[in-house]
Write an enzyme that holds these catalytic residues in place. Structure first.
Site: not given
Ligand code: ADP
Ligand code: MG
Length: 906
Positions: A335, A634, A638
């Site tokens: 990310d 997170d 996901d």
């Protein structure tokens, strides 16, 4: 009290109204008073399921006997008893007990540390108490507590919903049904409804997939629905990690080989006229010595240690297999926000619809700062437009921040983009609470990564006004009279500087509608852009460099603008000027051409404007390309990607409970750099497993060789069965565990990842085992042969010396095994004090046995003179020279800068 406890359990909470539930539990919408919470905690106990049947000490101890090798030894002990050889039987029994003791101790410690780690991933929840919302540990909840739920949260207890908004809950752990269930506080549910029809309830163990809600805790701990079925839920079979399975297979193969050798030896022995009794004991002893029985224990230790060391680097292991996975990881898909960057967004610039740009001073969440241009304040129209933008940003907001008297940020909660707008507001002396009083909220559409915008509808001067902020591509189409293309260009310019850019729009909408949604967002007026900076985490550039050295590639996956992603990737050295970002839209277009899709995915350093659902696709494509992929995530969305990846990494601080449950690792500090430390530890664990394998296999080879050589030379057996048992289970058993706790080798992150398919028992392992095992075996044989043939020394004495030599060999070899490539002298002694201690202990135990009245008779040993001991030590030390030479040879090609033969050479 027992009576008190039962009451709320039996209540049909789902059939009561919210109001009735509140009354029944003596609570109200402001929550319980703090002293009442304490009182209830004292009488109700913790909101936790009864301690999962963690195996007790006795269970762990008994488990050690569940091993074929142990069965053989038990049979051997029984046979000894039957043959009236009490000493032998006792000895075997004692060895078994000692081994089970060592094994149980190690395993117990491993379990304890695993349990301690579980504590670190406790659920935290938002509770309202005494009118204030606070984050509390879910174990402290009591019936009557008011709890807030949002997307991604784990439901901490059984709740009667008081209010809800588009709430959808995943109840799979309870009902096995994996599609989310819609819940609604206002539904009417009959008393007899079954669990999955109770839509007015949110049950502990389930997770919020979307929407939000507020509810009252009505059952906690084992009284909850899950608590009732806790037994069947408890973690399930935990599968042994692949490495352990691999080693079990190896051990089994060796066992087969040994069995063959034993049969061969037995036949020869039989032909020579030995008694069946002797043949039997020898067979048992040889099996025990050649089968690396210590391997599983040593692996457990290596893994447990790795998890503990990883925890120290803020990497919490949820699945043991991930330890090994991290060690061989070849690619990290990370990310951007929060992992590579701080996720401390600050609005630095505003660009109004008119095209005027204004700077915002101040750093982080501190409210001191101002909006200016070349030190002059905005006036007239600009000031009005800025105030408009601030108002929209603050109204369309889910965060909250409190400043203390000195003006420092005291507490903050919520999305960092939203926080940035609240801080911007504070810089213009605005406050969200006051603003909401002036412009009450009518409805809201919370931010989601799919939508890429958030909106609220507020009452302004008797009309309903929509306030929208989000990605320009999402917001501009809602606006009337704008040149979208020109504005997108302006957005791109800001993004190229690394800013996260949000577009803000507002406008009146129909005030007669009674239900507002995305359809109402049309014909709005574009107000301007806010450019937010998210500083790169301090440790990340260094971590990226370490990854590069370690041959681990990094990819960024972000929902942000491609230009923003690229700018940050370039700053981190993950991408160069020529590289391009692959957008989610491009991904979808390429779907018809699998080949170019695969090629583009392999090449792109940055994936931008990616929808969460596309993350899984990217991960799969990278895996197809042969990469061993670690993915960070997170959000709720996901979870599938986290499950798909070889190693799913969730965020400990910022992440949702859903992501954490799907992941195999959790980053305690959300920091990319910690993940790199984890890789180092993963490699270390794998190295240590190899080291122990080397030690155990080479001593096994030595013993088998010694026996066969003696046999072919027509000599008596060089060691008795009991002596072999002693050598393997007692002396080596102490050392291998110590070897498993070796630290990280300095070069661990400087070499390429090992090939995914590399076997522990590869070419190099075979070579080094044969070299050191062969040497030990032949030297021991030579000693035996010379003593017997040339000096006419008796069997008893000769065996005594051979046994001592073998113990010394093992002591010395342990030092060699500390590194497969580095010289003994390069590995600092102090780095593994346990190992030094173990070697001294192993030698000490053996010397002690020579003097112990009963033991020396059973073992058939006697003290030796110091000069003889020194002589044997010198012989043993010569092994070191050989091992050193072999290591030097192995290192040689690298010195000459030649390419190593294969990836298998590390
Ligand atoms: P990332 O992968 O960087 O976390 P997100 O999915 O969070 O990306 O965000 C994608 C886009 O959605 C951002 O570029 C931004 O334009 C918009 N966005 C992010 N957070 C918010 C928010 N709280 N409110 C409105 N829009 C947002
Ligand atoms: Mg985000």
């Amino acid at each position: 009290m027992a009576h008190d406890r039962n009451a709320p359990t039996e209540e049909a909470w789902h059939a009561l109204t919210g109001r009735e539930a509140l009354d029944r539990l003596d609570s109200d919408t402001d929550g319980l008073a703090l002293d009442e919470v304490e009182r209830r905690q004292a009488s109700w106990g913790a909101n936790a399921l009864p301690e999962e049947n963690r195996a007790g000490a006795l269970r762990i101890f008994l488990r050690q006997f569940k091993d074929p090798l142990v069965y053989i030894l038990l049979i051997a002990a029984a046979v000894s008893l039957a043959l009236d050889n009490l000493a032998n039987a006792t000895f075997i029994a004692a060895v078994l007990l000692i081994n089970a003791g060592i094994g149980a101790l190690q395993e117990g410690r491993a379990e304890a540390s695993a349990a301690a780690l579980q504590d670190m991933i406790r659920v935290r929840t938002r509770a309202v108490r005494a009118g204030r919302e606070e984050r509390v540990d879910a174990t402290g909840l009591v019936p009557g507590d008011i709890v807030e739920l949002a997307q991604g949260d784990a439901v901490p207890a059984d709740l009667r919903l008081l209010s809800s908004q588009d709430l959808e809950v995943d109840e799979a752990p309870l009902t096995g049904e994996s599609t989310p269930v819609a819940k609604n506080a206002d539904d009417e549910v009959k008393e007899g409804a079954v669990v999955n029809e109770r839509t007015t309830m949110a049950f502990a163990g389930s997770t919020v997939m979307s929407g939000n809600a507020r509810g009252i805790v009505c059952r906690i701990g084992k009284d909850t629905e899950v608590g009732q079925i806790a037994e069947s839920l408890a973690h399930g079979e935990s599968q042994a990690p692949p490495l352990v399975l691999k080693l079990r297979r190896l051990t089994r193969q060796i066992a087969l080989f040994v069995l063959f050798a034993v049969v061969l030896l037995s036949i020869t022995q039989f032909l020579r006229g030995e008694t069946p009794e002797q043949i039997f004991f020898l067979g048992v002893a040889l099996a025990v010595s050649a089968i690396p029985a210590g391997l599983p224990i040593a692996i457990t230790v290596a893994m447990a240690l790795a998890t503990r060391r990883m925890a120290r680097c803020n990497v919490i292991v949820r699945q043991l297999a991930a330890v090994e996975g991290l060690g061989s990881c070849t690619l990290i898909a990370s990310d951007k926000t929060g992992t590579l960057t701080e996720n401390q967004l600050t609005i630095q610039r505003l660009e109004l619809a008119s095209g005027e740009q204004w700077d915002v001073s101040g750093e982080g969440y501190r409210p001191d700062g101002r909006i200016h241009r070349d030190d002059s304040e905005p006036h007239d129209e600009c000031a009005a437009a800025i105030a408009h933008l601030v108002r929209a940003g603050m109204l369309c907001n889910d965060a909250c921040i409190r400043f203390d008297k000195a003006g420092e940020p005291a507490a903050s909660e919520g999305d960092s983009v939203d926080l940035a707008f609240l801080v911007l507001g504070a810089k213009t002396n605005e406050e969200r609470g006051r603003m909401l009083e002036r412009y009450p909220e009518v409805a809201s559409l919370p931010f989601s990564s799919e939508r890429r915008f958030a909106a609220t509808f507020n009452e302004v001067d008797n009309a309903v006004v929509a306030h929208v902020k989000g990605a320009a591509e999402a917001v501009l189409p809602m606006c009337a009279e704008v040149d979208q293309e020109a504005l997108l260009k302006r957005e791109e310019c800001l993004a190229q500087e690394g800013y996260r850019v949000l577009a803000v729009a507002t406008g009146r909408v129909s005030d007669t509608a009674n239900d507002y949604g995305a359809d109402d967002l049309a014909g709005l007026g574009f107000v301007g852009f806010a450019a937010l900076i998210d500083p790169i985490r301090e440790e990340v550039p260094e971590a990226v460099k370490r990854c590069r050295e370690a041959g681990v590639q990094i990819r960024m996956i972000t929902g942000d603008h491609p230009a923003t992603g690229l700018a940050i990737a370039r700053e981190l050295g993950m991408a160069d000027e020529a590289s391009e970002a692959l957008t989610g839209a491009a991904l979808r277009e390429l779907e018809d051409e699998p080949e170019s899709l695969a090629a583009r995915v392999r090449a792109a350093p940055v994936f931008a404007r990616v929808e969460p659902s596309q993350k899984t696709q990217i991960v799969e494509l990278l895996q197809d390309a042969g990469e061993l992929v670690a993915v960070t995530g997170d959000g709720v969305n996901d979870a599938p990607a986290l499950k798909t990846a070889h190693i799913g990494v969730a965020m400990g601080r910022g992440g949702t409970d859903v992501a954490r449950r799907a992941a195999s690792l959790i980053l305690g500090d959300d920091n990319f750099a910690s993940l790199v430390d984890g890789i180092e530890q993963g490699r270390c664990a794998y190295d240590n497993v190899r080291k122990v394998t080397w030690l155990l296999l080479s001593t096994g080879v030595a013993e088998v060789l010694l026996f066969f050589l003696a046999l072919f030379a027509g000599l008596p057996l060089p060691l008795t069965a009991i002596q072999l048992l002693w050598l393997n289970l007692v002396t080596n058993g102490i050392q291998d565990v110590a070897l498993a706790s070796e630290g990280v080798e300095p070069g661990a992150l400087k070499r390429k990842p090992r090939p995914v398919r590399e076997r522990i028992f590869n070419q190099r392992m075979i070579r080094q085992t044969l070299i050191s095992g062969g040497y030990m075996g032949s030297m021991a044989f030579l000693l035996f042969f010379v003593m017997f043939e040339f000096f006419g020394i008796g069997e008893f004495e000769a065996r005594n010396l051979v046994l001592l030599l073998m113990v010394l060999f093992e002591n010395v070899h342990t030092f060699s095994c500390r590194s497969e490539t580095r010289s003994v002298l390069q590995v600092p002694f102090a780095a593994n004090r346990l190992l030094i201690l173990a070697v001294i202990l192993a030698q000490g135990v053996h010397i002690g046995a020579m003097y112990m009245p009963v033991l020396r008779d059973v073992l058939a040993v006697e003290p030796v003179s110091l000069s003889l001991w020194s002589l044997l030590l010198a012989v043993a030390l010569s092994l070191l020279a050989l091992d050193e030479a072999a290591k030097w040879w192995r290192r040689r090609p690298h010195r000459h800068g030649k390419k190593s033969a294969s990836g298998g050479q590390r």
